[in-house]
Design an enzyme around this catalytic site. Structure first.
Site, PDB file in Angstrom:
ATOM      1  N   GLY A  46       0.634  -1.223  -0.080  1.00  0.00           N
ATOM      2  CA  GLY A  46       0.020  -0.085   0.022  1.00  0.00           C
ATOM      3  C   GLY A  46       0.648   1.451  -0.191  1.00  0.00           C
ATOM      4  O   GLY A  46       0.515   2.183  -0.729  1.00  0.00           O
ATOM      5  N   CYS A  47       1.958   1.285   0.776  1.00  0.00           N
ATOM      6  CA  CYS A  47       2.708   2.550   0.800  1.00  0.00           C
ATOM      7  C   CYS A  47       3.431   2.711  -0.371  1.00  0.00           C
ATOM      8  O   CYS A  47       3.815   3.707  -0.850  1.00  0.00           O
ATOM      9  CB  CYS A  47       3.682   2.385   2.060  1.00  0.00           C
ATOM     10  SG  CYS A  47       2.661   2.328   3.716  1.00  0.00           S
TER      11      CYS A  47
END
Length: 157
Positions: A46-47
């Site tokens: 996600g990051c």
């Protein structure tokens, strides 16, 4: 944990090390606005998606007068590897003691798979040239957040 920031609040000042070990300060805004985004951990799916979305939109943010700063509790060394692996050209800042995240209301209680713990809350704060909060978004999603932010800042007109 500090309360979440609201539009019009004075943004807390900070100086943190970037991925090359240099000090980066909020005060060095260079007369423009600053987008400060908080993310939980470098090199996670996600990051990485969120950071690459900021990278891919950086020219539009910059041309509109915004500087982008990413902040996580990762070490400088981990941020350096992340920036190099993903070709990230904006500063990634290390907030290992999460003091800045706390001051911005981006550190607090989280729940995951029935477990409650303290951690970083994915958040974005836009700070105007005078150092005031122009926009504060908390509990944002990694995917699609940058596109939404561009719409909110009216960069997609």
């Amino acid at each position: 944990m500090a309360d979440k920031l609201l539009t019009g609040d004075l943004a807390p000042g900070f100086t943190l090390k970037d991925s090359s070990g240099k000090d980066v300060s909020l005060a060095s805004r260079h007369g423009g606005s600053t987008i400060v985004y908080f993310y939980p951990a470098a090199a996670t799916p996600g990051c990485t998606k969120q950071a690459c979305d900021f990278r891919d939109s950086l020219a539009s943010f910059t041309s509109a007068g915004y500087r982008v700063l990413g902040i996580s509790p990762d070490s400088v060394n981990k941020l350096a590897a992340f920036a190099a692996n993903e070709d990230l050209s904006f500063p990634l800042l290390s907030d290992e003691d999460h003091a800045v995240a706390e001051a911005y209301g981006a550190w607090g209680e989280k729940k995951n798979y029935g477990r409650t713990y303290e951690g970083l809350i994915r958040s974005t704060v836009v700070i105007d040239p005078d150092g005031n909060v122009a926009l504060a978004q908390y509990n944002v999603r990694a995917t699609g957040h940058v596109a939404k932010l561009r719409r909110d800042l009216k960069l997609d007109t």
